[in-house]
Design an enzyme around this catalytic site. Sequence first.
Site, PDB file in Angstrom:
ATOM      1  N   ASN A  14      -1.272  33.551  46.134  1.00 14.48           N
ATOM      2  CA  ASN A  14       0.177  33.287  46.185  1.00 14.48           C
ATOM      3  C   ASN A  14       0.442  31.916  46.793  1.00 14.48           C
ATOM      4  O   ASN A  14       1.323  31.189  46.323  1.00 14.48           O
ATOM      5  CB  ASN A  14       0.878  34.380  47.002  1.00 14.48           C
ATOM      6  CG  ASN A  14       1.159  35.621  46.177  1.00 14.48           C
ATOM      7  OD1 ASN A  14       2.029  35.621  45.328  1.00 14.48           O
ATOM      8  ND2 ASN A  14       0.382  36.649  46.394  1.00 14.48           N
ATOM      9  N   ARG A  66      -2.151  42.239  72.438  1.00 11.53           N
ATOM     10  CA  ARG A  66      -1.284  41.942  71.285  1.00 11.53           C
ATOM     11  C   ARG A  66      -0.184  40.951  71.669  1.00 11.53           C
ATOM     12  O   ARG A  66       0.163  40.048  70.923  1.00 11.53           O
ATOM     13  CB  ARG A  66      -0.659  43.262  70.793  1.00 11.53           C
ATOM     14  CG  ARG A  66      -0.229  43.234  69.337  1.00 11.53           C
ATOM     15  CD  ARG A  66      -1.405  43.536  68.433  1.00 11.53           C
ATOM     16  NE  ARG A  66      -1.064  43.350  67.024  1.00 11.53           N
ATOM     17  CZ  ARG A  66      -1.966  42.952  66.117  1.00 11.53           C
ATOM     18  NH1 ARG A  66      -3.187  42.682  66.479  1.00 11.53           N
ATOM     19  NH2 ARG A  66      -1.616  42.798  64.852  1.00 11.53           N
ATOM     20  N   ASN A 108       8.991  37.463  52.287  1.00  9.57           N
ATOM     21  CA  ASN A 108       7.721  38.145  52.040  1.00  9.57           C
ATOM     22  C   ASN A 108       7.632  38.514  50.569  1.00  9.57           C
ATOM     23  O   ASN A 108       8.649  38.792  49.919  1.00  9.57           O
ATOM     24  CB  ASN A 108       7.661  39.432  52.891  1.00  9.57           C
ATOM     25  CG  ASN A 108       6.366  40.214  52.680  1.00  9.57           C
ATOM     26  OD1 ASN A 108       5.274  39.654  52.751  1.00  9.57           O
ATOM     27  ND2 ASN A 108       6.497  41.494  52.384  1.00  9.57           N
ATOM     28  N   HIS A 110       6.057  41.331  48.110  1.00  6.51           N
ATOM     29  CA  HIS A 110       5.443  42.659  48.141  1.00  6.51           C
ATOM     30  C   HIS A 110       5.117  43.056  46.706  1.00  6.51           C
ATOM     31  O   HIS A 110       5.977  42.903  45.813  1.00  6.51           O
ATOM     32  CB  HIS A 110       6.385  43.681  48.793  1.00  6.51           C
ATOM     33  CG  HIS A 110       5.776  45.047  48.899  1.00  6.51           C
ATOM     34  ND1 HIS A 110       4.813  45.365  49.837  1.00  6.51           N
ATOM     35  CD2 HIS A 110       5.958  46.160  48.138  1.00  6.51           C
ATOM     36  CE1 HIS A 110       4.434  46.616  49.654  1.00  6.51           C
ATOM     37  NE2 HIS A 110       5.115  47.125  48.622  1.00  6.51           N
TER      38      HIS A 110
HETATM   39  C1  GRF Z   1      -2.363  40.846  47.226  1.00  8.03           C
HETATM   40  O1  GRF Z   1      -2.548  42.253  47.304  1.00  8.03           O
HETATM   41  C2  GRF Z   1      -0.981  40.564  46.757  1.00  8.03           C
HETATM   42  O2  GRF Z   1      -0.560  41.530  45.818  1.00  8.03           O
HETATM   43  C3  GRF Z   1      -0.173  40.661  48.009  1.00  8.03           C
HETATM   44  O3  GRF Z   1      -1.032  40.135  49.032  1.00  8.03           O
HETATM   45  C4  GRF Z   1      -2.404  40.295  48.632  1.00  8.03           C
HETATM   46  C5  GRF Z   1      -3.186  39.027  48.771  1.00  8.03           C
HETATM   47  O4  GRF Z   1      -2.631  38.047  47.992  1.00  8.03           O
HETATM   48  N1  GRF Z   1       1.042  39.906  47.921  1.00  8.03           N
HETATM   49  P1  GRF Z   1      -3.158  36.504  48.092  1.00  8.03           P
HETATM   50  O5  GRF Z   1      -4.143  36.311  46.951  1.00  8.03           O
HETATM   51  O6  GRF Z   1      -3.823  36.313  49.441  1.00  8.03           O
HETATM   52  O7  GRF Z   1      -1.939  35.663  47.917  1.00  8.03           O
END
Ligand code: GRF
Length: 199
Positions: A14, A66, A108, A110
């Site tokens: 992403n 944390r 975000n 999802h």
């Molecule tokens: C994937 O499961 C995607 O669907 C969710 O985050 C996970 C990792 O995505 N959004 P990325 O390749 O690290 O962006």
Amino acid sequence: MLRVGVLVSGGGTNLQAILDAIDKGTVTNARVEAVISNNANAFALERAKKHGIAAECVSPRDFPDREAFHEALLSRVDSYHLDLLVLAGFLVKIPEAMIAGYRGRIINIHPSLIPSFCGVGYYGLKVHEAALARGVKVTGATVHFVDEGMDSGPIILQKAVEVKAGDTPEILQRRVMEEAEWKILPQAIHMIANNLLQE
Ligand code: GRF
């Protein structure tokens, strides 16, 4: 120019979609200033470094508790003076202090059509396993603002994706990423950077 920070935990596909969209000019008035991960081995950090972008890891393992981790994460994020935080596969719950400090400025991605298959325990492949187990014919992805809940903030964009016969969770995840996530996340950033969000 919108100063964007991207928080990642994994492969960074992403993140790559965002960087490619900025390079192609389909996202304008935005620049990724920093990529921060909780996972030192996240390939997303390599993608950032290759693109000449500040990339760092703030790992819970490096802190006694944390609260100390949350303080360090917020301090590093603040140091980049960002306008927008993008959670792109970031698997850490955002501390309340960060939500308060960046209210309305954290988004975000999802991998489902919220409110389906979201909330506690629904992340990564688990989302697609649940969609296949329920037998939905359509799934997709959602970009939403982040609030104190889990996947519960106002929805910005959604894109539907067909579930096909024989789909495995891995095949479905890939289709949702290619056909939905990698399109609507950059599109949402472009809309925010150019004040195109309908109130
Ligand atoms: C994937 O499961 C995607 O669907 C969710 O985050 C996970 C990792 O995505 N959004 P990325 O390749 O690290 O962006």
